[in-house]
Design a protein around this motif. Structure first.
Motif: not given
Length: 702
Positions: A554-561, A211-222, A230-232
């Motif tokens: 996080v659920r949709n991207a990493l765990f096929f949610g 997982m690569l996150v661009i942006g360190g505001g609330t959404g990016g931090l979470v 979860v180990g990524a």
């Protein structure tokens, strides 16, 4: 209010919009269920019911049960014969008869259910039976049916009338000045050390990130913290200050400012204090110390969002620099190419200048710190002020503008709010917005809300203290030109998503300059594996929304949610005084689905509000006719932002308003107004037929 009056009493039915229409039909000759006035006996009701349902021997698990009817068949029959209009009311009638021993489950193990369960009539039903199973609550008898509605309870968000249109030909002005903090005292230096340390060394990582996150505001931090948790393998890139708007230029500093203004107003509001027998003399405001406290608290909180914490404690690779897409699996930052399997874009948004001649040049001069530049600020620079301006103007009549305008008025500035829409708080109900406007007017804020055109902004050359004076010319309704002399201008007129500098085209990510990145209901972009959250892709520009969007990703991207953004139930609050909070749909949204039933409980009728001397406002809750499912609610009054959470919880749990009446609240509390709203719905719920049955049930108790 007592039980009978509160739950079964007759309410005011003069307002058709607030009338609860019963699920059980009116009476007529020969239908067996007569009106209250007819005085029909319960025996007659039971006799009619017995004649309708099909009784026969039935088998289950190799065992035969004689002379039974099926629960779901009985419900179907009551509806087909016209005794009731919905299944919930049919269950209510049957449950009351079961409770009184008229019939029972063949094994005496179940209450009545709309299911394939077998029931037998009891001989001599007038005699009381020993009731087995769980006790039935009275609230179970008056819950209305939940009707079919759309999945989403999210209203359409209006676009600010002050925000100019953006075209592809218009060069976007970079208003992200988050690196410019003033003064550079110990608190702002500590903030910088946490959120963008000057000596930070980027990791040298050749591995592919999960997982690569661009942006360190609330959404990016979470998104980063959740993925790492979860180990990524996670990387996060931020070009400005970690913590984003919320920490640095939004929620945190603004609430510190509001808190100080509220306290000062509380000890200088002579009229309010005199009612309590209190007088205060000599209260003064030290605006410099107010802002120093703000900077200190912001620096204290910044530890939670710091680069050091995310790197050393959460295991995230933190890069401080500008990210640009190379292709759909690669991003470049500070000369390094990072590859990823999944990516979350959380770049947020930036304030935008209105169409006003001269504002761009003067704005840029101020942020270059030119000595003779007038003070033109946005939410990203207003918290740099160290002195209180005498004449303070605001362009924009939304939440940010109102919170800061009220605070500056309370500190002692002469505040004028400008807008085009002839009202404030465009997304809220007009009468709610008027309550706030009237309060702010009474405190000294001036409103000019009928601006037809912003003409020009220019310096006068006069210095007022440390502020350079400006003249702003506008055209008001009817073509009247008018010039206003001001010392500081706050621009709070909408925001633009930060999407132009990412080279999204290289990754095939579709976006719009005004609306932001285009995402699916699962928050995935046009490129598989790349997601977006927060202000860069959503009309719901709130910190808590970015938070929960990130959790969804996080659920949709990493765990096929397969979680959907449209199913999030989103509350929000404007932290003025009184506060304005809302969750779910507005009445205008619900009216498209059917007839709206609205209940409203005024704080003027709430004992705690009366005792606190804060009776302004109310709780307003919307449902559809025939249902107690809460579809939307607004609260205006003290602590509305805290109170709205009870209704948000009820909506998340699909807990109907009729049932909210059964929630016990401590006395006295303002939250009891929410419970009382449930009473208002319930007391109109009982139909003549149900009242007849209840009266006959009560007679059997004698």
């Amino acid at each position: 209010m007592g039980f009978v009056g509160g739950v079964f009493g007759i309410g005011n039915r003069t307002d058709r919009r607030r009338r609860v229409c019963p699920g059980m039909k009116g009476t007529g000759p020969g239908n067996g269920f007569e009106s209250v006035e007819s005085g029909v006996k319960l025996d007659e009701i039971v006799s009619s019911f017995k004649s309708m349902v099909e009784l026969r021997d039935r088998s289950y698990m190799l065992k035969m049960y004689q002379n039974c009817f099926v629960g779901s068949d009985a419900v179907d029959t009551l509806i087909e014969k016209g005794f009731v209009t919905n299944r919930k009311d049919a269950v209510t009638v049957c449950q009351m008869m079961l409770t009184e021993g008229i019939f029972h489950h063949v094994l005496r193990e179940h209450q009545f259910k709309d299911a394939k369960l077998f029931y037998q009539f009891t001989e001599g039903h007038g005699e009381k039976l020993v009731r087995e199973g769980s006790k039935v609550s009275w609230s179970d008898f008056i819950k209305p049916e939940t009707m079919e509605i759309d999945d989403s309870l999210q209203p359409a968000m209006p676009v600010s009338s002050e925000t100019p249109e953006i075209t592809q030909d218009l060069p976007q002005t970079d208003l992200n000045i988050s690196g410019q903090l003033y003064p550079l005292d110990e608190y702002n230096l500590r903030l910088l050390d946490n959120t963008h340390p000057s000596a930070w060394q980027d990791p040298q990582n050749k591995r592919k990130y999960q997982m690569l996150v661009i942006g360190g505001g609330t959404g990016g931090l979470v998104a980063a913290a959740g993925s790492a948790g979860v180990g990524a393998r996670v990387a996060m890139i931020e070009k400005n200050l970690l913590g984003g708007d919320c920490l640095n230029f939004g929620c945190v500093p603004s609430k510190a400012l509001i808190s100080a203004a509220k306290r000062y107003h509380a000890v200088t509001n002579d009229q309010s204090l005199s009612e309590f027998g209190i007088s205060v003399e000599g209260a003064k405001i030290d605006f410099g110390k107010v802002m120093e406290r703000l900077r200190r608290l912001r620096a204290d909180i910044s530890v939670n969002d710091s680069a050091e914490r995310f790197a050393s404690k959460l295991g995230v690779d933190v890069y401080l620099g500008e990210a640009k897409f190379i292709d759909k699996n690669t991003v470049e930052v500070n000369g390094q190419k990072l590859t990823f399997a999944k990516c979350t874009i959380a770049t947020g948004g930036a304030p935008r200048l209105p169409d006003l001649s001269g504002i761009k040049e003067l704005f840029e001069a101020y942020h270059r710190k030119e000595p003779e530049a007038p003070t033109i600020v946005t939410n990203e620079s207003i918290f740099n002020l160290t002195e209180l301006p005498k004449r303070f103007a605001v362009i924009g009549n939304g939440a940010v503008g109102m919170e800061l305008a009220q605070s500056m008025t309370r500190f002692g500035s002469e505040v004028t709010v400008f807008g085009r829409s002839r009202r404030i708080m465009g997304k809220e109900d007009a009468d709610i917005a008027k309550i706030l406007e009237d309060r702010m007017t009474s405190e000294g804020t001036t409103f000019q809300l009928s601006v037809e055109k912003y003409v020009s902004l220019k310096k006068t050359g006069v210095k007022n203290g440390s502020f350079m004076e400006m003249e702003m010319e506008v055209v008001l309704e009817g073509g009247e030109p008018k010039t206003f002399v001001i010392d500081t201008l706050l621009v709070a007129a909408g925001r633009t998503p930060n999407v132009s500098s990412l080279d999204l085209e290289n990754a095939g990510v579709k976006y719009d300059r005004k609306e932001g990145i285009i995402v699916s209901d699962g928050l995935e972009t046009s490129t598989k594996g790349i997601f977006a959250v927060g202000d860069c892709c959503s009309a719901y520009k709130f910190t808590h929304v970015a938070d929960f969007m990130a959790r969804l990703v996080v659920r949709n991207a990493l765990f096929f949610g397969k979680d959907k953004f449209s199913r999030l139930i989103i509350p929000w609050c404007t932290y003025t005084e009184p506060e304005i909070a809302h969750v779910g749909l507005y009445e205008k949204d619900i009216s498209e689905k059917g007839e709206v039933v609205t209940v409203q409980k005024n704080f003027a009728d709430n004992d705690r509000a009366i005792l606190d001397g804060e009776t302004e406002g109310f709780v307003r809750i919307h449902t559809l006719k025939g249902s107690d499912k809460i579809l939307g609610a607004s609260i205006v009054g003290a602590n509305a932002g805290d109170l709205i959470s009870e209704l948000t919880l009820a909506m998340n749990a699909d807990y109907g308003l009729g049932s909210v009446a059964s929630v016990i609240h401590p006395y006295p509390t303002r939250a009891d107004a929410i419970r009382a709203s449930g009473d208002l719905l319930n007391k109109n719920r009982l139909t003549p037929t149900v009242r007849t049955i209840l009266r006959q049930v009560l007679k059997l108790q004698n």
